[in-house]
Each structure stands twice: as structure tokens, then as C-alpha cells.
Design an enzyme around this catalytic site. Structure first.
Site, PDB file in Angstrom:
ATOM      1  N   HIS A  46       0.838  -1.208   0.000  1.00 47.97           N
ATOM      2  CA  HIS A  46       0.000   0.000   0.000  1.00 47.97           C
ATOM      3  C   HIS A  46       0.870   1.255   0.000  1.00 47.97           C
ATOM      4  O   HIS A  46       0.497   2.285   0.550  1.00 47.97           O
ATOM      5  CB  HIS A  46      -1.001  -0.005   1.171  1.00 47.97           C
ATOM      6  CG  HIS A  46      -2.101  -1.016   0.977  1.00 47.97           C
ATOM      7  ND1 HIS A  46      -3.349  -0.682   0.508  1.00 47.97           N
ATOM      8  CD2 HIS A  46      -2.108  -2.362   1.144  1.00 47.97           C
ATOM      9  CE1 HIS A  46      -4.092  -1.780   0.437  1.00 47.97           C
ATOM     10  NE2 HIS A  46      -3.352  -2.817   0.806  1.00 47.97           N
ATOM     11  N   THR A  47       2.036   1.119  -0.587  1.00 47.87           N
ATOM     12  CA  THR A  47       2.935   2.268  -0.740  1.00 47.87           C
ATOM     13  C   THR A  47       2.838   2.834  -2.149  1.00 47.87           C
ATOM     14  O   THR A  47       3.171   3.989  -2.368  1.00 47.87           O
ATOM     15  CB  THR A  47       4.387   1.853  -0.479  1.00 47.87           C
ATOM     16  OG1 THR A  47       4.670   0.708  -1.286  1.00 47.87           O
ATOM     17  CG2 THR A  47       4.616   1.505   0.989  1.00 47.87           C
ATOM     18  N   GLY A 137      -7.817 -14.844  -7.366  1.00 42.44           N
ATOM     19  CA  GLY A 137      -8.315 -14.392  -6.063  1.00 42.44           C
ATOM     20  C   GLY A 137      -7.359 -14.672  -4.920  1.00 42.44           C
ATOM     21  O   GLY A 137      -7.768 -14.728  -3.768  1.00 42.44           O
ATOM     22  N   LEU A 140      -2.291 -12.528  -6.003  1.00 43.31           N
ATOM     23  CA  LEU A 140      -1.047 -12.722  -6.758  1.00 43.31           C
ATOM     24  C   LEU A 140      -1.141 -12.084  -8.140  1.00 43.31           C
ATOM     25  O   LEU A 140      -0.400 -12.428  -9.054  1.00 43.31           O
ATOM     26  CB  LEU A 140      -0.728 -14.228  -6.852  1.00 43.31           C
ATOM     27  CG  LEU A 140      -0.524 -14.883  -5.481  1.00 43.31           C
ATOM     28  CD1 LEU A 140      -0.359 -16.400  -5.621  1.00 43.31           C
ATOM     29  CD2 LEU A 140       0.691 -14.289  -4.758  1.00 43.31           C
ATOM     30  N   SER A 141      -2.073 -11.160  -8.296  1.00 41.06           N
ATOM     31  CA  SER A 141      -2.187 -10.331  -9.502  1.00 41.06           C
ATOM     32  C   SER A 141      -2.537 -11.107 -10.757  1.00 41.06           C
ATOM     33  O   SER A 141      -1.929 -10.903 -11.816  1.00 41.06           O
ATOM     34  CB  SER A 141      -0.897  -9.532  -9.738  1.00 41.06           C
ATOM     35  OG  SER A 141      -0.731  -8.608  -8.719  1.00 41.06           O
ATOM     36  N   SER A 142      -3.528 -11.974 -10.634  1.00 42.73           N
ATOM     37  CA  SER A 142      -3.993 -12.634 -11.857  1.00 42.73           C
ATOM     38  C   SER A 142      -4.536 -11.599 -12.846  1.00 42.73           C
ATOM     39  O   SER A 142      -4.375 -11.756 -14.061  1.00 42.73           O
ATOM     40  CB  SER A 142      -5.050 -13.689 -11.527  1.00 42.73           C
ATOM     41  OG  SER A 142      -6.121 -13.105 -10.820  1.00 42.73           O
ATOM     42  N   ASP A 192       1.526  -3.892  -9.593  1.00 46.29           N
ATOM     43  CA  ASP A 192       1.356  -5.231 -10.167  1.00 46.29           C
ATOM     44  C   ASP A 192       1.700  -5.265 -11.656  1.00 46.29           C
ATOM     45  O   ASP A 192       2.371  -6.177 -12.140  1.00 46.29           O
ATOM     46  CB  ASP A 192      -0.088  -5.698  -9.975  1.00 46.29           C
ATOM     47  CG  ASP A 192      -0.567  -5.510  -8.552  1.00 46.29           C
ATOM     48  OD1 ASP A 192       0.286  -5.395  -7.659  1.00 46.29           O
ATOM     49  OD2 ASP A 192      -1.791  -5.470  -8.340  1.00 46.29           O
ATOM     50  N   TYR A 244     -10.146  -1.416   0.101  1.00 46.27           N
ATOM     51  CA  TYR A 244      -8.930  -0.912  -0.547  1.00 46.27           C
ATOM     52  C   TYR A 244      -9.109   0.572  -0.854  1.00 46.27           C
ATOM     53  O   TYR A 244      -8.242   1.402  -0.546  1.00 46.27           O
ATOM     54  CB  TYR A 244      -8.656  -1.720  -1.825  1.00 46.27           C
ATOM     55  CG  TYR A 244      -7.373  -1.356  -2.518  1.00 46.27           C
ATOM     56  CD1 TYR A 244      -6.202  -2.073  -2.292  1.00 46.27           C
ATOM     57  CD2 TYR A 244      -7.320  -0.287  -3.405  1.00 46.27           C
ATOM     58  CE1 TYR A 244      -5.024  -1.738  -2.924  1.00 46.27           C
ATOM     59  CE2 TYR A 244      -6.145   0.063  -4.042  1.00 46.27           C
ATOM     60  CZ  TYR A 244      -4.996  -0.670  -3.811  1.00 46.27           C
ATOM     61  OH  TYR A 244      -3.825  -0.326  -4.446  1.00 46.27           O
TER      62      TYR A 244
HETATM   63  C1  GLA Z   1      -2.890  -4.584  -4.723  1.00 43.28           C
HETATM   64  C2  GLA Z   1      -2.847  -3.424  -5.712  1.00 43.28           C
HETATM   65  C3  GLA Z   1      -1.462  -2.793  -5.764  1.00 43.28           C
HETATM   66  C4  GLA Z   1      -0.934  -2.480  -4.362  1.00 43.28           C
HETATM   67  C5  GLA Z   1      -1.126  -3.672  -3.431  1.00 43.28           C
HETATM   68  C6  GLA Z   1      -0.764  -3.352  -2.013  1.00 43.28           C
HETATM   69  O1  GLA Z   1      -2.080  -5.623  -5.180  1.00 43.28           O
HETATM   70  O2  GLA Z   1      -3.184  -3.876  -6.997  1.00 43.28           O
HETATM   71  O3  GLA Z   1      -1.497  -1.648  -6.578  1.00 43.28           O
HETATM   72  O4  GLA Z   1      -1.541  -1.323  -3.860  1.00 43.28           O
HETATM   73  O5  GLA Z   1      -2.462  -4.147  -3.452  1.00 43.28           O
HETATM   74  O6  GLA Z   1       0.590  -3.114  -1.898  1.00 43.28           O
END
Ligand code: GLA
Length: 410
Positions: A46-47, A137, A140-142, A192, A244
């Protein structure tokens, strides 16, 4: 109990799956197959939307797209993970107009034009078949893997030439972020897509979200007797829900109150905390500012020399600090994530933390090489004893970014 380890597909396997689905659906061969990885973030959560630092690696698990351009403006889509075929005209794509997973695909096509990277003439429609071994879900950025695979495919078939260097890839990543924010409607930060398009094998990507600058830091674990285990808790999580966005809004409001462009610009944490009245906002700010510092220290340890015992202990301590900060100050952990982290740490991890957006999803554990099976079994047993869903596990050597897999002659 035995642990459930999810293997990554080989490039050949993934390419065949996507190309076979394409042939079975559209009755022709694709022009090619492209793939892009999911990501796991080592530290810096969350940076990104606060202009801060983060440090993701590309997973060996990838999403494959078999694609063939058309002469009209139609996009036909099929996915091995969903039933049915969808059809969307590129002329109808825009914020809020496309439901479900196709938004990530046609959103990228729309964003490449909206960002001025492709002219409308080049932006022809296409047929596309998708298959993936990135767990869905799991935090892991699917979705970024899908966007990035489509971006690198359209870069080739539309002849944009952006995938050839990092500067071009950063522009593709920006288009993917725009697709996700505006067309899919998830207010995510950008880590991501950068990881999927810009991370390198055996390296972690130090991403400075203030200016989009990157550094490739060595992260080659096997030769130094380490491995990275990803623990997919299977606890439900969704980024499009309000949590979020609420965290993001509260950081942006705090930055306004402090008179800075983003929380990255906070140089005096104590001063900033005393200028904020709301104790919840103070905790949120403390997480972001201390997390950015932890990324900087983690990066220094990776760059400073070989990963000896002292450095590894330093990495582990930073991971533990990051988890506590997310659990107590940012309040984005959950019982499953805490149990995964505590169990992995108790049975010998050098460090462990939740990773990704939170509220479910995955944790990571930095382990002595060869101990992943044992740690995974211990976590599986602890989850069973707590009455949680059965977790899944991935091993994650730092892997390669989005690329063409093969170019078959149509
Ligand atoms: C998700 C979001 C990212 C990032 C992370 C937390 O993966 O897609 O942009 O904010 O949460 O670090």
C-alpha cells in the site's frame, strides 16, 4: 496432512493450452501466444499509490493469451477459466461499459489508444483465448498478468514496438493501470502491472512510484540456500470492494491535510502524526511512512553484498515488522494471514508477512532451502486445526516478465 503445492506450467504447456483453446473456439490458429507472470511483493505494501517504494518479483506462474488480429473492431474472447464466448466492439469500450473479466482485456486495448500509444487505425479488433496457472483471487495479480499478457500481445500485433525496452514497457504498464482503474473499476496503485512487465529473472524490482523509476536488485535465492514460499490462504478477498478504496482515500486525505502531494513526502513522521487528530488516520500514515523506510532498508541489504546469515536475519526482521504494521496500523490482515505468518515463523522461516492488497489472499515466507514442504505441511495442519479452508502453496523463484512465447504461422 500433505500440502497442496501448485506447480507453474512450462512455456510449452501454457502455449499449447491457449492455442488449443483458440483453435477449438475460433476454428483457426492464433497468430501467436504471449504470456505474463503474476507477482508477489517482497515488501512495500500500500505504498504504490502513496508515491512510495515497493519490491515485487515476478512469479513463475503465468497467464497465456493466444491471439489473432481481425480486420474489424470486434473482440471475441474465451477463457479456460470461464464458460462461454464473449464479444465486445472496441467502439463500445469505456469506463464502466464492460462486465467481468473481458474488461481487463478490452480495457487494455482501449487504454493503449487513450494513452496515445496506438492510433485508432492500428487498433483493430482481435480474437483471444486465455488460460492461466496464476491462482485466481489469491492476491497474486492474476488480473495484472492478464492485462500485461494482452498488452505485450497487442504491442506485437499492432506493431507498437514498446515491449523492446524498459521505457516502452513502463508505458505499457501505465496503459494496463488505466485499464484496471477506469475500465475494470479497481482503484489499484500500479505495482502489479510494473512487476509483470518490468521485473527480471533472478531479480526483485525496486519500484519508486514517485517517478516510476526502477532498479533491478539481485534476488537469486537457490545459490545462497534460500527459497521463497507463497502461502495462498484461500481466505476470500476482493479488490473492488470498499476496503482498498477506503485506505487509499484516507491516505490521500491525510496528505492533503499535511500539505504534501503524497505521503512519500512526509520527512518528519512524529511531526506529521502530531498534526493529525484522528487516531485511525495516524495509524494509516505511520504504516505507509515506516513501510517505505523498511523497503529502503530491505533494498540496501539486497544490494550490499552476498546474503549471509546476518543479512538474511535483517531481511526477516523487516518482513516481520512489515506484517505487524499491516496487521495493527493498516488493519488489512485477517486471521488466516496471521496464522500463516505465525506458523511459518514458528517452524523456521527467516521472515514472513502477508503480501498484496490484504483482507485475505497470500502470505510469503523466506525459508532455508529444502524446508518448503515441511513448512507447508505445518501451515496446512494449523489451518485444519483452526477450521480454515485448506491453503495452497507456490514456490516462487524470481521469474521473467511478459513476453511472446511462440509465433506460429497463422
Ligand atoms: C494490490 C494493488 C497494488 C498495491 C497492493 C498493495 O495488489 O493492486 O497496486 O496497492 O495491493 O501493496
Amino acid at each position: 496432512m500433505t500440502a497442496r503445492l501448485l506447480p507453474a506450467w512450462t512455456a510449452d504447456d501454457g502455449a499449447h493450452r491457449a492455442a488449443d483453446l483458440f483453435g477449438a473456439t475460433f476454428g483457426a490458429a492464433p497468430e501467436g501466444v504471449w504470456s505474463a507472470p503474476g507477482r508477489v511483493n517482497l515488501i512495500g505494501e500500500h505504498t504504490d499509490y502513496n508515491g512510495g517504494l515497493c519490491l515485487p518479483v515476478a512469479l513463475p506462474h503465468r497467464t497465456f493469451v493466444a491471439l489473432r488480429p481481425r480486420e474489424d473492431r470486434t473482440v471475441r474472447l474465451v477463457s479456460a477459466q470461464e464458460s462461454g464466448t464473449r464479444s465486445v466492439s472496441l467502439d463500445d469500450v469505456g469506463p464502466g461499459t464492460v462486465e467481468g473479466w473481458p474488461a481487463y482485456v478490452v480495457g487494455v486495448a482501449w487504454a493503449l489508444v487513450a494513452e496515445g500509444l496506438a492510433s485508432r487505425d492500428r487498433a483493430v479488433g482481435f480474437d483471444v483465448a486465455v488460460d492461466s496457472c496464476v491462482p485466481y483471487g489469491a492476491g497474486l495479480s492474476s488480473s495484472a498478468a492478464l492485462e500485461s499478457a494482452v498488452a505485450i500481445a497487442l504491442d506485437d500485433v499492432w506493431g507498437l514496438g514498446l515491449g523492446a525496452d524498459d521505457a516502452g514497457r513502463s508505458r505499457l504498464a501505465a496503459a494496463c493501470v488505466r485499464a484496471e482503474n477506469e475500465v475494470a473499476g479497481a482503484p489499484t496503485g500500479g505495482m502489479d502491472q510494473s512487476a509483470s512487465l518490468r521485473a527480471q529473472e533472478r531479480h526483485a524490482l525496486l519500484l519508486d512510484c514517485r517517478d516510476g523509476g526502477t532498479r533491478q536488485l539481485p534476488f537469486d535465492l537457490a545459490p545462497v540456500g534460500l527459497e521463497l514460499l507463497v502461502i495462498d490462504t484461500r481466505a476470500p478477498h476482493a479488490l473492488v470492494d470498499g476496503q482498498y478504496a477506503e485506505r487509499r482515500d484516507s491516505c490521500e486525505a491525510a496528505a492533503r491535510q499535511l500539505g504534501v502531494a503524497t505521503l512519500r513526502e512526509v520527512t518528519d513522521l512524529q511531526g506529521a502524526l502530531s498534526a493529525l487528530d484522528d487516531p485511525v488516520v495516524r495509524r494509516r500514515v505511520r504504516h505507509v511512512v515506516t513501510e517505505i523506510e523498511r523497503v529502503a532498508r530491505f533494498a540496501e541489504l539486497l544490494q550490499g553484498g552476498p546474503l549471509d546469515a546476518e543479512r538474511v536475519a535483517g531481511l526477516g526482521a523487516l518482513m516481520a515488522g512489515s506484517h505487524v504494521s499491516m496487521r495493527d496500523d493498516y488493519e488489512i490482515s485477517c486471521a488466516e494471514l496471521d496464522l500463516a505468518v505465525d506458523t511459518a515463523t514458528a517452524v523456521g522461516a527467516h521472515g514472513a508477512r502477508m503480501t498484496g492488497g490484504g483482507f485475505g489472499g497470500s502470505a510469503i515466507a523466506l525459508l532455508p532451502a529444502g524446508s518448503a514442504d515441511r513448512v507447508a505441511r505445518e501451515v496446512t495442519d494449523a489451518f485444519a486445526a483452526a477450521g480454515f479452508a485448506r491453503p495452497a502453496f507456490l514456490l516462487s523463484p524470481a521469474s521473467a516478465p511478459a513476453a511472446a512465447v511462440s509465433a506460429t504461422s497463422g
